[in-house]
Design a protein around this motif. Sequence first.
Motif, PDB file in Angstrom:
ATOM      1  N   VAL A 175     -36.390  34.423  -9.015  1.00 35.06           N
ATOM      2  CA  VAL A 175     -35.726  34.218  -7.722  1.00 35.06           C
ATOM      3  C   VAL A 175     -34.637  33.160  -7.799  1.00 35.06           C
ATOM      4  O   VAL A 175     -34.011  32.843  -6.799  1.00 35.06           O
ATOM      5  N   GLY A 176     -34.408  32.604  -8.970  1.00 37.16           N
ATOM      6  CA  GLY A 176     -33.396  31.561  -9.094  1.00 37.16           C
ATOM      7  C   GLY A 176     -33.924  30.209  -8.659  1.00 37.16           C
ATOM      8  O   GLY A 176     -35.120  30.036  -8.388  1.00 37.16           O
ATOM      9  N   GLU A 182     -44.079  29.455 -14.775  1.00 34.81           N
ATOM     10  CA  GLU A 182     -43.069  28.448 -15.113  1.00 34.81           C
ATOM     11  C   GLU A 182     -42.270  28.014 -13.881  1.00 34.81           C
ATOM     12  O   GLU A 182     -41.871  26.854 -13.767  1.00 34.81           O
ATOM     13  N   ALA A 183     -42.050  28.928 -12.938  1.00 28.20           N
ATOM     14  CA  ALA A 183     -41.364  28.557 -11.701  1.00 28.20           C
ATOM     15  C   ALA A 183     -42.225  27.610 -10.866  1.00 28.20           C
ATOM     16  O   ALA A 183     -41.714  26.666 -10.248  1.00 28.20           O
ATOM     17  N   VAL A 184     -43.524  27.840 -10.853  1.00 25.32           N
ATOM     18  CA  VAL A 184     -44.437  26.942 -10.132  1.00 25.32           C
ATOM     19  C   VAL A 184     -44.402  25.552 -10.755  1.00 25.32           C
ATOM     20  O   VAL A 184     -44.295  24.534 -10.049  1.00 25.32           O
ATOM     21  N   ALA A 185     -44.480  25.503 -12.083  1.00 27.30           N
ATOM     22  CA  ALA A 185     -44.441  24.203 -12.759  1.00 27.30           C
ATOM     23  C   ALA A 185     -43.114  23.491 -12.489  1.00 27.30           C
ATOM     24  O   ALA A 185     -43.085  22.275 -12.243  1.00 27.30           O
ATOM     25  N   ALA A 235     -48.914  24.864  -2.396  1.00 25.90           N
ATOM     26  CA  ALA A 235     -48.800  26.268  -2.017  1.00 25.90           C
ATOM     27  C   ALA A 235     -48.359  27.119  -3.204  1.00 25.90           C
ATOM     28  O   ALA A 235     -48.846  28.238  -3.404  1.00 25.90           O
ATOM     29  N   CYS A 236     -47.452  26.589  -4.009  1.00 26.82           N
ATOM     30  CA  CYS A 236     -46.995  27.327  -5.193  1.00 26.82           C
ATOM     31  C   CYS A 236     -48.117  27.486  -6.210  1.00 26.82           C
ATOM     32  O   CYS A 236     -48.272  28.560  -6.822  1.00 26.82           O
ATOM     33  N   TYR A 257     -39.084  29.921  -4.076  1.00 27.16           N
ATOM     34  CA  TYR A 257     -39.172  29.183  -5.334  1.00 27.16           C
ATOM     35  C   TYR A 257     -39.783  29.989  -6.480  1.00 27.16           C
ATOM     36  O   TYR A 257     -39.499  29.726  -7.653  1.00 27.16           O
ATOM     37  N   VAL A 258     -40.641  30.929  -6.119  1.00 25.72           N
ATOM     38  CA  VAL A 258     -41.474  31.614  -7.113  1.00 25.72           C
ATOM     39  C   VAL A 258     -41.349  33.126  -6.918  1.00 25.72           C
ATOM     40  O   VAL A 258     -41.330  33.596  -5.776  1.00 25.72           O
TER      41      VAL A 258
END
Length: 384
Positions: free
Chosen positions: A265-266, A334-337, A301-302, A256-257
Amino acid sequence: MAVPAGALLVDALQALLTDRHASPVAVERWERVEPWAVARVWLRRSAAGLPRSVVVKWIPDGQREARTASWRLRTELAALRFLDEDLGAGLAPGVIAADTAARFLVLEDLAPRVPLDQLLRRDGAAAHGERLAAFARARGALSAATAGRAEAYYARRAALGPVDAVADLAGRHAPLQQAAIEHASALGVPLDGRVAHELAAAMGELARPGPFLALSNGDAEANNLLLHATGSADARLIDFEFAGYAHALTDAVCLYVPGPAWLSVGDPTTTGLADQYRRTLACGIPEAEDDRRYGYGLAAACVSWALVRLQRFARLDSRPPGDHSRLQLIATLEAVARTAETYRTLPRLTAWIRRVAVVLRRRWPDADQDFADSARFPPYQARH
């Protein structure tokens, strides 16, 4: 015994294999796998049961923090034997022999498999959809196979020397997170009481994983998965030096991140990687089918990973404009959010992380980029 290196390593290896197989074993040639203390070694066919080639992993003589390195070698040995001999998991290389006093391991040679990250860098993610799916399944399979077996693993590990299961659960990066919070506060985005409460609850989830407690190799990235460049996507996980039991969903963060190597990573929910991972995980941890529980653990976890990356702020702030690490940090936040928003959880933490990303975009105009532009930022684009 002195730590072997060069010719001494060859002599020690031949002696160990000769002793184990009660038949003379000679090294024909060996090839260093740079930059690691790893070599592929070809053997003369003189002992029954030995393969044509093996992989040797050792601790170089004079390496800094050699005692810590010895600890890591014992951890890898325990984890690989646990997976092979106790579980028969078929997820990692087998151990052929080991000499912990001389500090080296002799492992199954997984060639012609190659690291997934090499293929992604060479060809791009679009060319390796099935190999990325194998990566997601392998991460889920490791957790599924090892959930509920912590006692057996730590019995193996303790037989090789002291081990701290509590530290394994916390993770080696945990001490870095406070620095990230301090950086955010200095940037004008402090943790208020409600956000701090949500963060404490999220970290509590990781500290008390319940049925999600599973073995991790401690570095769930594409460079630690070996598979065939063409044809079969049969995959094996490597590098268990930092193995230990932790919340299983910490191993899903890499889907995810961005990890240390990538700018993006898309979106694994649209590529199907998220489903590949989750279905495999649920084979051993049925609770993964619970949307609320799964989403909360994954988001926690993210967030933990976001803090680990944010603690690098001061270092990145001192770098010149255009440095890819600045882009990577914003993309990571931003990927975590986005992941937390997808699972509709941790709303206050999500808003706090987005505010930090906005502040960084303003502070670093060179990094104020549109990461949704897949032409400029395709999945698994390498960071330079």
